[in-house]
Design a protein around this motif. Structure first.
Motif, short mmCIF file in Angstrom:
data_model
loop_
_atom_site.label_atom_id
_atom_site.label_comp_id
_atom_site.label_asym_id
_atom_site.label_seq_id
_atom_site.Cartn_x
_atom_site.Cartn_y
_atom_site.Cartn_z
N VAL A 1 0.85 -1.19 0.00
CA VAL A 1 0.00 0.00 0.00
C VAL A 1 0.88 1.24 0.00
O VAL A 1 1.81 1.34 0.81
N VAL A 2 0.61 2.16 -0.92
CA VAL A 2 1.39 3.41 -1.02
C VAL A 2 0.45 4.60 -0.90
O VAL A 2 -0.51 4.72 -1.68
N HIS A 3 0.73 5.47 0.07
CA HIS A 3 -0.03 6.71 0.24
C HIS A 3 0.75 7.82 -0.46
O HIS A 3 1.76 8.30 0.05
N SER A 4 0.30 8.21 -1.65
CA SER A 4 1.03 9.20 -2.44
C SER A 4 0.16 9.68 -3.59
O SER A 4 -0.76 8.99 -4.01
N ARG A 5 0.52 10.84 -4.09
CA ARG A 5 -0.04 11.26 -5.38
C ARG A 5 0.71 10.49 -6.45
O ARG A 5 1.92 10.26 -6.33
N VAL A 6 0.02 10.11 -7.50
CA VAL A 6 0.64 9.27 -8.52
C VAL A 6 1.83 9.98 -9.18
O VAL A 6 2.87 9.36 -9.46
N GLU A 7 1.74 11.30 -9.36
CA GLU A 7 2.82 12.04 -10.03
C GLU A 7 4.10 12.01 -9.20
O GLU A 7 5.20 12.12 -9.74
N ALA A 8 3.97 11.89 -7.86
CA ALA A 8 5.12 11.94 -6.97
C ALA A 8 5.71 10.56 -6.67
O ALA A 8 6.75 10.46 -6.02
N PHE A 9 5.08 9.52 -7.16
CA PHE A 9 5.49 8.16 -6.84
C PHE A 9 6.61 7.72 -7.79
O PHE A 9 6.46 7.81 -9.01
N THR A 10 7.73 7.28 -7.24
CA THR A 10 8.87 6.85 -8.07
C THR A 10 9.35 5.48 -7.61
O THR A 10 10.20 5.37 -6.72
N PRO A 11 8.83 4.40 -8.19
CA PRO A 11 9.26 3.04 -7.82
C PRO A 11 10.65 2.75 -8.38
O PRO A 11 11.12 3.43 -9.29
N ALA A 12 11.26 1.71 -7.85
CA ALA A 12 12.61 1.33 -8.30
C ALA A 12 12.60 0.78 -9.72
O ALA A 12 13.55 0.99 -10.48
N GLN A 13 11.53 0.08 -10.07
CA GLN A 13 11.43 -0.55 -11.39
C GLN A 13 10.10 -0.20 -12.04
O GLN A 13 9.12 0.03 -11.34
N PRO A 14 10.05 -0.18 -13.39
CA PRO A 14 8.76 0.01 -14.04
C PRO A 14 7.84 -1.18 -13.78
O PRO A 14 8.31 -2.30 -13.60
N PHE A 15 6.55 -0.92 -13.73
CA PHE A 15 5.58 -1.99 -13.53
C PHE A 15 5.30 -2.70 -14.86
O PHE A 15 5.33 -2.09 -15.92
N SER A 16 4.98 -4.00 -14.77
CA SER A 16 4.62 -4.72 -15.99
C SER A 16 3.17 -4.46 -16.38
O SER A 16 2.78 -4.61 -17.54
N GLY A 17 2.35 -4.05 -15.40
CA GLY A 17 0.97 -3.69 -15.68
C GLY A 17 0.50 -2.58 -14.77
O GLY A 17 0.88 -2.53 -13.59
N SER B 1 -6.46 0.80 -13.64
CA SER B 1 -7.27 1.79 -12.92
C SER B 1 -8.74 1.48 -13.17
O SER B 1 -9.11 0.94 -14.21
N ARG B 2 -9.55 1.85 -12.20
CA ARG B 2 -11.00 1.62 -12.30
C ARG B 2 -11.68 2.94 -11.97
O ARG B 2 -11.63 3.40 -10.84
N ALA B 3 -12.27 3.55 -13.00
CA ALA B 3 -12.97 4.83 -12.81
C ALA B 3 -12.08 5.85 -12.12
O ALA B 3 -12.51 6.56 -11.22
N PHE B 4 -10.81 5.90 -12.52
CA PHE B 4 -9.83 6.77 -11.86
C PHE B 4 -9.83 8.17 -12.45
O PHE B 4 -9.93 9.16 -11.74
N SER B 5 -9.73 8.28 -13.78
CA SER B 5 -9.61 9.59 -14.42
C SER B 5 -9.82 9.42 -15.91
O SER B 5 -9.97 8.29 -16.41
N ALA B 6 -9.81 10.53 -16.63
CA ALA B 6 -9.85 10.46 -18.09
C ALA B 6 -8.58 9.77 -18.59
O ALA B 6 -7.54 9.80 -17.94
N LEU B 7 -8.67 9.12 -19.76
CA LEU B 7 -7.54 8.36 -20.28
C LEU B 7 -6.29 9.21 -20.46
O LEU B 7 -5.17 8.74 -20.21
N ALA B 8 -6.45 10.46 -20.89
CA ALA B 8 -5.29 11.33 -21.10
C ALA B 8 -4.57 11.57 -19.78
O ALA B 8 -3.33 11.50 -19.70
N ASP B 9 -5.33 11.81 -18.70
CA ASP B 9 -4.71 12.02 -17.39
C ASP B 9 -4.08 10.72 -16.88
O ASP B 9 -2.95 10.73 -16.37
N PHE B 10 -4.79 9.63 -17.02
CA PHE B 10 -4.27 8.32 -16.62
C PHE B 10 -2.92 8.05 -17.29
O PHE B 10 -1.95 7.63 -16.65
N SER B 11 -2.85 8.31 -18.59
CA SER B 11 -1.62 8.08 -19.35
C SER B 11 -0.51 9.04 -18.92
O SER B 11 0.61 8.61 -18.64
N ASN B 12 -0.84 10.32 -18.88
CA ASN B 12 0.18 11.33 -18.56
C ASN B 12 0.73 11.18 -17.13
O ASN B 12 1.92 11.32 -16.90
N TRP B 13 -0.16 10.87 -16.18
CA TRP B 13 0.26 10.79 -14.78
C TRP B 13 1.05 9.53 -14.48
O TRP B 13 1.76 9.47 -13.48
#
Length: 215
Positions: A128-144, A147-159
């Motif tokens: 569990v991570v408490h963070s804004r998505v823009e500020a989250f920096t994991p060590a490795q890229p995710f393979s997948g 999101s479920r009813a999170f935001s418009a596709l453009a925001d989902f992609s950009n963020w």
């Protein structure tokens, strides 16, 4: 009396069969335990707009399980962005114990609930991570990334573009097919598939949009 009834248990079992999703007895029990926590905490924490427990099996559990075949095709590390009450991340973590799921949300109440779910259900593969998505920096890229009813596709992609790479699959769960949102996709993203999701007990349309990032 428990808020989770035999009727809920039967609806979950029948719905999973209809979806063609194999659920073991232990996983079935874990999903119902998650539902009980969701019902209990929702009263104080406003985790979901669905207030009626009788609607939660179809609109939360089975809706989350409807993407199992598409997650099965992906890799080992998944991010659920704007996870809220834990959909689809918690049910997916239960179904795929061998994979890692990170549930991210900027709302502290919701991440406190998700942490409680992790502890009570003993989900060692869930972070569990408490963070804004823009500020989250994991060590490795995710393979997948889903999101479920999170935001418009453009925001989902950009963020989330910094959280994946050319191998990552982005899964966006939507209601009606969002043609206007697809027109606004960033130039480095493309839709590779749009799947109609048929969720037992759910009224209205459900779609899954699968995106890739082009280099």
């Amino acid at each position: 009396m428990s808020a989770v009834t035999e009727r809920h248990a039967q609806e979950l079992a029948q719905g999973a069969r209809t979806l063609g999703v194999e659920v073991s007895a232990e996983q079935h029990a874990q999903l119902l335990a998650y539902l009980a926590l969701l019902i209990k905490w929702n009263k104080a924490y406003n985790l979901t707009a669905v207030r009626d427990p009788d609607e939660m099996v179809s609109r939360h559990l089975l809706d989350s399980l409807s993407v199992v075949p598409y997650v099965a095709e992906g890799g080992d590390s998944w991010l659920d962005v704007g996870s809220g009450g834990g959909m689809p991340g918690v049910p997916l973590a239960i179904l795929f114990p061998e994979r890692r799921f990170t549930l991210l949300d900027s709302n502290g109440k919701k991440t406190r609930f998700l942490t409680q779910v992790k502890l009570e259900l003993k989900l060692a593969n869930l972070e569990v991570v408490h963070s804004r998505v823009e500020a989250f920096t994991p060590a490795q890229p995710f393979s997948g990334i889903c999101s479920r009813a999170f935001s418009a596709l453009a925001d989902f992609s950009n963020w989330t573009r910094h959280l994946g790479d050319g191998q990552t699959r982005w899964l966006a769960m939507k209601g009606v097919q969002p043609d206007d949102e697809l027109q606004a996709l960033p130039a480095d993203f493309q839709m590779t598939a749009c799947q109609v999701l048929r969720v037992p007990g759910c009224q209205g349309q459900r779609h899954l949009l699968i995106l890739r990032r082009t280099q």
